[in-house]
Design a protein around this motif. Structure first.
Motif, short mmCIF file in Angstrom:
data_model
loop_
_atom_site.label_atom_id
_atom_site.label_comp_id
_atom_site.label_asym_id
_atom_site.label_seq_id
_atom_site.Cartn_x
_atom_site.Cartn_y
_atom_site.Cartn_z
N ASP A 85 25.71 78.22 48.60
CA ASP A 85 25.15 77.30 49.58
C ASP A 85 25.07 75.92 48.97
OD1 ASP A 85 24.15 76.54 52.02
OD2 ASP A 85 22.21 77.54 51.78
N ARG A 86 25.08 74.93 49.82
CA ARG A 86 25.00 73.54 49.38
C ARG A 86 23.54 73.12 49.25
NH1 ARG A 86 27.72 68.41 52.49
NH2 ARG A 86 26.85 66.84 51.12
N TRP A 87 23.25 72.48 48.14
CA TRP A 87 21.93 71.90 47.92
C TRP A 87 22.14 70.42 47.68
CZ3 TRP A 87 19.65 69.24 43.83
CH2 TRP A 87 18.26 69.06 43.95
N ASN A 111 20.25 66.84 46.72
CA ASN A 111 19.01 66.21 46.26
C ASN A 111 18.71 64.98 47.13
OD1 ASN A 111 20.93 64.45 45.30
ND2 ASN A 111 20.31 64.53 43.18
#
Length: 109
Positions: free
Chosen positions: A104-106, A108
């Motif tokens: 999954d993409r995280w 910031n």
């Protein structure tokens, strides 16, 4: 002057469920679990932990995490990690009964 940039990071998670046939106690279980976790950490430079079923001496849930910039590369890495963990299980007389993985993409802030 500080420049802030937003960077998308991919996070890969692999969870495996094990049945430990030869474990007669929690001490026996922890010996096998610790060995699998330590060997996998060293081989893949990943985070690894026993995440559930702590008080069941014949079952274990282990979770591994990796980060990177390329989702496809992480998926391939998780597949290799799964094969590696399964081979370690066989060596320790354990059975990999189920697994789940996701990338999954995280992002910031």
């Amino acid at each position: 002057m500080t420049i802030l940039c937003r960077m998308a990071v991919q996070v890969g998670i692999l969870t495996v469920w094990l049945r430990l046939h030869g474990a007669g106690s929690l001490k026996d279980k922890r010996k096998v679990v610790r060995s699998i976790l330590d060997q996998t950490r060293r081989a893949f430079r990943c985070s690894a932990s026993e995440t559930d079923l702590h008080d069941h001496h014949t079952q274990a849930e282990l979770t591994f995490a990796v980060v990177g910039g390329d989702a496809l590369a992480l998926r391939a890495l998780l597949d290799r990690m799964l094969e590696y963990v399964e081979a370690r299980c066989i060596r320790h007389g354990a059975e990999l009964t189920d697994q789940a993985s996701d990338v999954d993409r995280w992002q910031n802030a």
